[in-house]
Design a protein around this motif. Structure first.
Motif, short mmCIF file in Angstrom:
data_model
loop_
_atom_site.label_atom_id
_atom_site.label_comp_id
_atom_site.label_asym_id
_atom_site.label_seq_id
_atom_site.Cartn_x
_atom_site.Cartn_y
_atom_site.Cartn_z
N VAL A 55 1.17 -1.27 -0.15
CA VAL A 55 -0.20 0.03 -0.27
C VAL A 55 0.74 1.13 -0.31
CG1 VAL A 55 -1.58 1.64 1.38
CG2 VAL A 55 -2.21 -1.28 1.10
N TYR B 102 1.83 2.43 -3.48
CA TYR B 102 1.10 2.26 -4.72
C TYR B 102 1.06 4.06 -4.19
CZ TYR B 102 -3.37 3.31 -6.46
OH TYR B 102 -4.08 3.47 -7.15
N GLU C 107 4.30 6.00 -5.97
CA GLU C 107 4.76 5.61 -7.16
C GLU C 107 3.24 6.54 -7.77
OE1 GLU C 107 6.29 1.22 -7.58
OE2 GLU C 107 3.81 1.08 -7.80
N ASN C 108 2.25 6.64 -6.95
CA ASN C 108 1.22 7.60 -7.49
C ASN C 108 1.06 8.86 -6.86
OD1 ASN C 108 -0.88 5.62 -9.33
ND2 ASN C 108 0.33 4.57 -7.72
N ILE D 191 -6.68 -0.90 -5.35
CA ILE D 191 -5.53 -1.01 -4.42
C ILE D 191 -5.86 -2.66 -4.00
CG2 ILE D 191 -3.70 -1.20 -2.37
CD1 ILE D 191 -4.49 1.63 -2.16
N LEU E 47 0.47 -6.22 -6.08
CA LEU E 47 -0.68 -4.52 -6.03
C LEU E 47 -0.59 -4.75 -7.21
CD1 LEU E 47 -0.74 -2.97 -5.22
CD2 LEU E 47 1.69 -1.64 -5.94
N ASN E 48 -1.66 -5.42 -7.20
CA ASN E 48 -2.55 -4.74 -8.92
C ASN E 48 -1.72 -5.54 -10.00
OD1 ASN E 48 -4.72 -2.73 -7.57
ND2 ASN E 48 -3.01 -1.38 -8.34
#
Length: 231
Positions: A41, A44, A47-48, A68, A85-86
């Motif tokens: 998490v 994520y 990265e976003n 997520i 992850l995804n």
């Protein structure tokens, strides 16, 4: 032979994951690395653009939670469970010090914990599971037949983590690793939502001067005793 649930909690870099994986293999149980889920998490969010050294948009991360998706899948080469992850294998990506710097603040968010705890509890419905983390014996599996709390000195834990990062090619100092561990200890132990603490009935193991083999032998015997109905 009856199946039990084994919860292993403790401070960062106490070898929780190592002994949990070994124990699961020895018993033929499923191993779940709850810490990897929080790290994924966090990755994520990094990265976003949700979390960085410049700031942390908590509300944006909460809003992104439905997007997520996490799962564990056995790697064909290593035969170890990797976290996805995804749909992407991020097992290696989540282990660097940058993720370590941010994972504890992410883990303090109630909505994040609620989402991951629900997933963890679902994974343990059929028992025969070994799970390690910070709140497994206190929140995720408070009725686990065997609860273990791992501990070691901050200096010893930092030394282990430092060697691990060096082997991965990280450009880092021992002092940075020690500082990171001490900060994570404080955040994990003082957060309002599911703080790190020894669960009721947990057996504490200080492995500051204990080898990996001796540690496994001790925990394996504890598990065998509980499986056999011995306290």
């Amino acid at each position: 032979m009856r199946k039990i649930t084994i919860a292993i909690d403790g401070f960062s870099s106490t070898g929780k994951s190592t002994v949990a994986k070994q124990l699961a293999d020895a018993l033929g149980y499923v191993y779940v690395d709850s810490g990897a889920m929080y790290r994924a998490v966090t990755l994520y969010a990094m990265e976003n653009g949700i979390i960085s050294e410049k700031g942390f948009d908590k509300e944006k991360l909460i809003a992104a939670l439905p997007s997520i998706h996490l799962r564990f899948e056995r790697n064909r080469d290593s035969q170890k469970a990797h976290i996805f992850l995804n749909g992407r294998d991020v097992e290696k990506d989540i282990r660097n010090l940058q993720v370590s710097d941010f994972v504890s603040p992410v883990a303090t968010i109630h909505e994040v914990r609620a989402k991951l705890v629900a997933q963890q509890q679902q994974m343990g419905l059929e028992k025969a599971v070994v799970m390690d983390g910070r709140d497994i014996g206190t929140v995720v599996f408070p009725d686990a037949e065997l609860k273990i709390f791992m501990n070691a000195s901050a200096q010893e834990r930092a030394k282990r983590r430092y060697q691990e990062l060096l082997q991965r090619g990280e450009d880092i100092t021992y002092e940075d690793v020690l500082k990171n561990l001490e900060e994570r200890d404080w955040v994990d132990s003082t957060r309002e939502d599911s703080p790190l603490r020894k669960a009721n009935g947990a057996i504490e193991i200080n492995n500051s001067e204990m080898g990996i083999k001796d540690q496994l032998n001790l925990v394996l015997q504890l598990a065998k005793d509980r499986i056999a109905g011995r306290s």
